[in-house]
Structure formats: structure tokens, C-alpha cells
Design a protein around this motif. Structure first.
Motif, PDB file in Angstrom:
ATOM      1  N   GLN A 163       0.833  -1.244   0.014  1.00 26.06           N
ATOM      2  CA  GLN A 163      -0.057  -0.005   0.124  1.00 26.06           C
ATOM      3  C   GLN A 163       0.719   1.320   0.071  1.00 26.06           C
ATOM      4  N   SER A 164       2.032   1.182   0.228  1.00 25.10           N
ATOM      5  CA  SER A 164       3.057   2.419   0.505  1.00 25.10           C
ATOM      6  C   SER A 164       4.421   2.145  -0.378  1.00 25.10           C
ATOM      7  N   THR A 165       4.854   3.315  -0.606  1.00 23.74           N
ATOM      8  CA  THR A 165       5.872   3.361  -1.378  1.00 23.74           C
ATOM      9  C   THR A 165       7.317   2.715  -0.590  1.00 23.74           C
ATOM     10  N   VAL A 168       7.222  -0.983  -0.739  1.00 23.98           N
ATOM     11  CA  VAL A 168       7.693  -1.465  -2.229  1.00 23.98           C
ATOM     12  C   VAL A 168       9.045  -1.371  -2.193  1.00 23.98           C
ATOM     13  N   THR A 210      -0.656  -3.314  -6.104  1.00 27.51           N
ATOM     14  CA  THR A 210      -0.228  -2.159  -5.516  1.00 27.51           C
ATOM     15  C   THR A 210      -0.937  -0.876  -6.225  1.00 27.51           C
ATOM     16  N   HIS A 212       0.991   1.794  -6.621  1.00 23.32           N
ATOM     17  CA  HIS A 212       2.000   2.483  -7.060  1.00 23.32           C
ATOM     18  C   HIS A 212       2.568   1.554  -8.413  1.00 23.32           C
ATOM     19  N   TYR A 213       2.211   2.456  -9.546  1.00 18.90           N
ATOM     20  CA  TYR A 213       2.474   1.716 -10.821  1.00 18.90           C
ATOM     21  C   TYR A 213       4.386   1.714 -11.057  1.00 18.90           C
ATOM     22  N   GLN A 214       4.715   2.961 -11.029  1.00 15.98           N
ATOM     23  CA  GLN A 214       6.110   2.912 -11.223  1.00 15.98           C
ATOM     24  C   GLN A 214       6.862   2.286 -10.442  1.00 15.98           C
ATOM     25  N   GLU A 215       6.595   2.246  -8.888  1.00 17.36           N
ATOM     26  CA  GLU A 215       7.402   1.589  -8.079  1.00 17.36           C
ATOM     27  C   GLU A 215       7.157   0.062  -7.989  1.00 17.36           C
ATOM     28  N   TRP A 270      -5.014  12.066 -13.176  1.00 18.34           N
ATOM     29  CA  TRP A 270      -4.115  11.075 -12.131  1.00 18.34           C
ATOM     30  C   TRP A 270      -3.533   9.965 -13.004  1.00 18.34           C
ATOM     31  N   MET A 274       0.347   9.000 -13.546  1.00 19.61           N
ATOM     32  CA  MET A 274       0.800   7.758 -13.284  1.00 19.61           C
ATOM     33  C   MET A 274       1.720   7.105 -14.175  1.00 19.61           C
ATOM     34  N   ASN A 277       4.557   9.075 -15.801  1.00 18.70           N
ATOM     35  CA  ASN A 277       5.379   9.656 -14.502  1.00 18.70           C
ATOM     36  C   ASN A 277       5.474  11.249 -14.433  1.00 18.70           C
TER      37      ASN A 277
END
Length: 675
Positions: A163-165, A168, A210, A212-215, A270, A274, A277
């Protein structure tokens, strides 16, 4: 009686078959080169070519190749070097990275950095392999939670959720993907999971999840690349739900929602940000949208919150090879129905001024959603089917057609003729001739509900074989063993053959028509056939070409019906299977050569006319269910589009022409019935 029709234009037929053989060879050569390529033609939009080029390293965005360097020391050299350093994402760039990243690449460890993300994701159109990691990209208020619950509770999968960077980042340091990912089809892992050790370990997992796509993509490696699942919903509806989830807001407060969206701190577009980037303070541009669109079109399996049934039933299972656990039958439907009642409805009027205002504020996300919805439609017929599913489909095909005799097997008096009725291929004429001219009782539900009543004036057994459930019901009552019908008829080539038993096997035939002519005839027929359940008045508002180019157009109907590949992408393997089935199981008739076709049927089944001249009358004086419609000119844009969309059916039809000629020469030349 037989001799009158049997002496027809054989030379013309031979010439037609020779021409078909040339066309067939040409088309088969093209198909042989396309085994690993997308089965559908690229859209006419010129951006699609750029998308493919870019993703495959030939364009000017993610994945593009480095250009050759000019002479060192020149201005052009410096500019080109800056360009290469800025956008390179291929192995050449990796080789110039730090020694740490080089070692990570060599050992398949997780890496992250500019340009790496896109290369860590597989293309959606490629078949899923056992090393690919399913990656559920969590988008708020799009029913992603429902998908997660179906995967874990219905399919029994174990997900690794971040859930959080920070979570990750820690997982990337531990290289969790290479160390702990296990394919959901790994039998040893599944056995461990069934005994409880898998879940208790808390480490092994089947998919990532998740927001967070990039991470999240940074967790992937060259050994284990990702397969992204993305749920979409209109950005106006998402913006509304995001606003209502803020502390102190009240549902239905449209004025407050508009003020929030219009504020300087509002986080617009958004989804585009995402995927491309784009930092929060930076303005989203058309170039960012194009980059996000490329990624969405090429890398994601798309689902729609507004169509969960289609997403779950016809996407996840086929693509990843997942299905409900034996003790969780009905689990998918339970979660889908629950989502329909719990997903908050919008207070906005779709298309209203507030809706449009929010959409304009999120212009690029609105465009991305529209394109994603189109991709969702296209993936229905293009997304590749998982090998596990294909093995199961093939087993069902073998079992079903096992109830049909091979064409060259000796005839048994208990065998029952089976007519695979291809729509708009002279099928109604065949049925009328069977009942009226040969005096045969055929199956067809003339008056619902399905029953075992015989309408003697029409020689029809009033039984339904039009759906898999109807066939299953007929099979359960052992209809084939009751001796009530002389000819079984169904549009379901595969499912229909299941009605037969080991005591009464089926002996099959069909009438085939050129796929372009068939598609055109069916389109114009469905425009006017108010009496048919397939009547579509909306077709009156579109052209034939527009209909065929629609997202989700049902292509290659004949190959799909024979190979049990009703959804998803097709390959040459499907075509080869369909050809083998036709060759082994069917006597072939051709709608353009009906006199010769009925010569074959009379000799094969031993049928004779009860009323002299009856067959000729039905074929030439009063053909059944014939309607006039505009002809599609060979070589016209409409013809080419239909032929390309149905290229596997085209190849199957040309092969059927060859079989027709071959059967005419080898099986029926001496006018011998099967003994």
C-alpha cells in the motif's frame, strides 16, 4: 433422378476449385508467418503504428533504439549523446549503467530507474508464460478490490500487496519477486498451498497488487516480467468518489465537488500522470497523453468497472488460466453481484454540465478512458488464451467430436446424420429439402418450449439444440437413443455433436459459404429480421464496414465454433485443428455448388426424393429465407476489411473447397454410398 443433377457444370466446378487452391496457398503462406503475431489487423489510426514501433524499439518514445552517433566533438554528436542518455531503455543503455545495475541485470534482480519500467512489462497481446508475474494495478473506486477478492477467494491465489511506497522499496531491496514469486500453475507449489505451508510462510505469492505503478513495476526483473491488470472507470465518476472520501465532505454535495475540482491544489489527470510519470506540479501535455496511451494499449489487460461480468468471466480466466476452486463454484458471481450493490452510484448526471466540467479538468484521463474502453472491446477477440485453458479447450473438442464418425468409417445403421447449420449459408434450404423432399424428420424448436412432439405436417421434432444448455438437456434425456428424428440440426458444431451417444453416433455434414459473402448477408439480414432473436435495428444506422470495424466484432465464427475458442485471440494452431476436424468428420457442401453438394449427400446418406423434382424446385425456384441486399464487390474496401478480419475463416473456406473437390473425386466419383 440422381443423374439429372449429377451431370452439372463439373468443368466450371473444377476451375473454381483450382482458383481456390491458389488463393488458399497464398493465404496459408501469409498465416504461416503470423503464428506469433497479433491475429487482428492494426487499426487505421496512424498512431497505432507509432505505438507498435515505440514499444518494439522502432519509435520515438519508450523502448526506442539508440541512433548511430555522429563524429565525436561536433554539436550534433553532443545533441545525439544527450538524446540517447535521456531516452535509452534497451540493453545498450543497461550496459552503460553503474556496475551495481549491471550485476543486478546479470542475476535477474529487481531494478528501477528511467525507462526501465516499460521494459519490465510484457505486451498484453503475447501469451502469458509461467515466469510472468500478474500485477494488479489498484485504481481507487474502480472495483479493483472486487477483482482482488475474486483472485484470492475464488481462485485461491496468494497476493503480495503493497500500500505504501516504503513497503515497495523494502520489497525491492529483498528482491521478493525472484525469491518468492510462484506461478499459480506450479503443481508443487499448489500442493504445498493445499497443505497450508504456503500461506503460513507468508512469503510465496502468485501476484502483486499495489496502487503504485512506477514503484511496483520496479519490483519486476528480466527473469520475471509483469502482466498488468487495470480496471477503468470514467474520471468524472472517480473524481466524485475521491472527493466524497475526504473528511468532512457530504455525499451529494455537487457544489463542493466542483469547487474542489476547480481549486489550484486539485490533482488532475491522475491516470495519465501515473503512467507517464508526470510530477504533481508539472502540467500534463499531449505528449504525456500519447505516452500513457501507448502503455495502456500495449501493456495492460483492461477491465471495466461498469462491466464486471465481462471482465471476470471473459478476461481473467482466459488470459491467466484461472478458474474457481472446486469448492467455490459461484464465487465469482457472488462477488460481482456484491460489487453491483456496494459500488456507490454517482450523483452526477452522465453527460451533464458538472460531469463535463470535471471531464474537461481531466481531459487527458477522459481521453485515456475512452481509448481504454475501446481496447477493452478489442481484447475480447484478440487477447491470447492461456496455454492451460487451451489444453482444456482442446480436450473438450476431442471429447465432443469423438461422438461423430469419421467420414470414411463404415456406415452403421444406428448412425444419425448431423447437420452443422452455418447461418446464412443455405442452411434453411437444406432443412426444407430434408423434410419436404426426402421425408426426413429433423430437429428444430418451432414452438417453445422444447418438447418431444413431432409436427408431422412439417416433419419436425420440436426440440431445441440452439444453446449449450439445450444440448445438455437433450443429452440428459438421451434424445439420440429415442429414434424420434432422422436428422439432427444445430448451429453449434462442437456443442451440438455432444448430443450423440456411443449407441447412436453422429455422421456430420455442413454447407459452407465464402466468409465475406456470409458476413455481408448476415449483417443485412439482422437489419430486417424482426422475427429473429438476433434482430438488430441499430445496424440500420451503420455501414457494413463500420460494423466489421467495431470493437469486439465477432470474427472467424467457423474456426471458433469448431475449436471451442469462442473468445480471445486465434493462432494458426486453431486453424490447423479446424481443418483436421473438417477433413475427418464432415462431408462438405458449398453454397455456390448446391447441386453437386446434394449429389454428395444423397450418395453418402442414401437419401432419395419422395417427390420427383422437389430438390431442384427448392434450390432454383423457391430457395428458403433468401433476402436481397447490396452485394459486396470483390476487392472493395469492405471486402478487404471483412477478409482480413476473418482471415482464419477465409483459410478454412479455401481448404473446404479443396476438401469438396477431393471428396467429389475420391468418395463420390463412382456414386457409391458408405457401406
Amino acid at each position: 433422378m440422381i443423374g439429372r443433377r449429377h451431370g452439372g457444370p463439373r468443368l466450371a466446378l473444377a476451375a473454381a476449385l483450382a482458383a481456390a487452391a491458389v488463393s488458399s496457398a497464398s493465404l496459408l503462406h501469409r498465416l504461416s508467418l503470423e503464428t506469433t503475431r497479433d491475429v487482428s489487423p492494426p487499426p487505421n489510426d496512424p498512431l497505432d503504428a507509432a505505438i507498435t514501433n515505440a514499444i518494439e524499439g522502432r519509435g520515438n518514445l519508450h523502448g526506442r533504439r539508440l541512433l548511430d552517433m555522429p563524429a565525436e566533438g561536433t554539436d550534433k554528436y553532443r545533441r545525439q549523446r544527450q538524446r540517447n542518455e535521456r531516452v535509452a531503455t534497451t540493453a545498450e543503455k543497461y550496459n552503460s549503467q553503474s556496475q551495481t545495475q549491471q550485476l543486478q541485470l546479470q542475476h535477474g534482480q529487481a531494478i528501477a530507474g528511467p525507462g526501465v519500467v516499460i521494459n519490465m512489462l510484457r505486451r498484453a497481446k503475447d501469451v502469458v508464460s509461467e515466469t510472468d508475474v500478474p500485477f494488479l494495478l489498484e485504481v481507487p473506486h474502480t472495483s479493483t478490490e472486487t477483482i482482488y477478492n475474486i483472485m484470492t477467494q475464488c481462485y485461491g491465489l496468494v497476493g503480495k500487496r503493497f500500500q505504501s511506497t516504503e513497503e515497495v522499496a523494502t520489497a525491492r531491496q529483498r528482491n521478493v519477486v525472484d525469491n518468492h514469486f510462484v506461478s499459480s500453475h506450479d503443481r508443487e507449489a499448489e500442493a504445498t498451498h493445499r497443505h497450508g505451508a504456503f500461506a503460513n510462510a507468508g512469503e510465496r505469492f502468485h501476484f502483486l497488487s499495489t496502487p503504485h505503478y512506477q514503484e511496483g513495476a520496479g519490483l519486476l526483473t528480466l527473469t520475471h516480467k509483469g502482466r498488468v491488470m487495470l480496471m477503468l472507470r470514467h474520471p468524472s465518476a472517480i473524481a466524485e468518489q475521491v472527493y466524497y472520501s475526504r473528511p468532512g465532505t457530504q455525499r451529494g454535495d455537487i457544489d463542493g465537488l466542483i469547487q474542489h475540482v476547480n481549486s489550484t491544489g486539485y490533482y488532475d489527470n491522475w491516470m495519465t500522470r501515473m503512467l507517464a510519470n508526470v510530477p504533481h506540479r508539472e502540467k500534463v501535455t499531449e505528449e504525456h497523453f500519447r505516452e500513457a496511451r501507448m502503455i495502456l494499449e500495449n501493456k495492460f489487460l483492461i477491465g471495466l468497472a461498469s462491466d464486471l461480468t465481462e471482465t471476470v468471466k471473459r478476461r481473467l480466466g482466459l488470459y491467466f488460466g484461472w478458474k474457481e476452486l472446486p469448492d467455490r463454484t459461484g464465487c465469482e458471481l457472488e462477488h460481482i453481484q456484491k460489487a453491483a450493490t456496494t459500488l456507490p452510484s454517482s450523483a452526477l448526471e452522465e453527460g451533464g454540465k458538472e460531469w463535463k466540467f470535471i471531464a474537461r479538468k481531466n481531459l487527458f484521463d477522459a481521453k485515456l478512458y475512452a481509448r481504454g474502453a475501446a481496447v477493452f472491446g478489442m481484447q475480447k477477440m484478440r487477447a491470447p488464451v492461456h496455454p492451460v485453458v487451451r489444453v482444456e479447450q482442446k480436450a473438450l473438442v476431442d471429447k465432443a467430436f469423438g461422438h461423430l464418425r469419421n467420414t470414411r468409417e463404415e456406415r452403421d445403421t444406428s448412425d444419425i446424420p448431423f447437420f452443422w447449420h452455418i447461418p446464412k449459408a443455405s442452411g434453411t434450404t437444406v432443412k426444407e429439402i430434408a423434410s419436404d423432399c426426402y421425408g426426413l424428420v429433423r430437429t428444430e424448436m418451432l414452438q417453445p418450449p422444447s418438447s418431444l412432439e413431432v409436427f408431422k405436417d412439417k416433419n419436425v421434432l420440436n426440440v431445441d439444440l440452439s444453446t449449450p444448455d439445450a444440448v445438455a438437456a437433450a443429452k440428459k434425456m438421451r434424445l439420440a437413443d429415442k429414434g424420434l428424428a432422422d436428422v439432427f440440426v444445430s448451429q453449434l458444431g462442437l456443442d451440438g455433436s455432444r448430443v450423440f451417444t456411443s449407441y447412436h453416433m453422429g455422421r456430420a455434414f455442413t454447407i459452407m459459404r465464402h466468409p465475406v459473402k456470409l458476413a455481408a448477408s448476415l449483417f443485412f439480414y439482422r437489419r430486417i429480421a424482426t422475427w429473429e432473436p438476433t434482430y438488430r435495428p441499430e445496424f440500420k444506422e451503420m455501414t457494413l464496414k463500420e460494423f466489421v470495424e467495431k470493437d469486439g466484432y465477432y470474427d472467424n465464427w467457423m474456426v471458433r465454433m469448431l475449436t471451442n475458442a469462442k473468445l480471445g485471440g486465434l493462432t494458426v494452431e486453431h486453424l490447423d485443428l479446424a481443418k483436421a476436424i473438417l477433413k475427418d468428420k464432415f462431408v462438405i457442401g458449398i453454397s455456390d455448388h448446391m447441386d453437386e453438394s446434394f449429389r454428395h449427400l444423397e450418395l453418402y446418406y442414401g437419401w432419395t426424393e419422395k417427390k420427383p423434382g422437389c430438390v431442384n424446385f427448392h434450390l432454383h425456384s423457391a430457395p428458403s429465407n433468401k433476402h436481397n441486399h447490396p452485394l459486396t464487390e470483390r476487392g472493395s474496401p469492405e471486402w478487404e476489411v471483412i477478409a482480413e478480419k476473418n482471415k482464419y475463416d477465409m483459410a478454412l473456406y479455401y481448404y473446404a473447397l479443396e476438401l469438396f473437390g477431393d471428396q467429389s473425386e475420391k468418395m463420390f466419383r463412382e456414386e457409391k454410398t458408405v457401406q
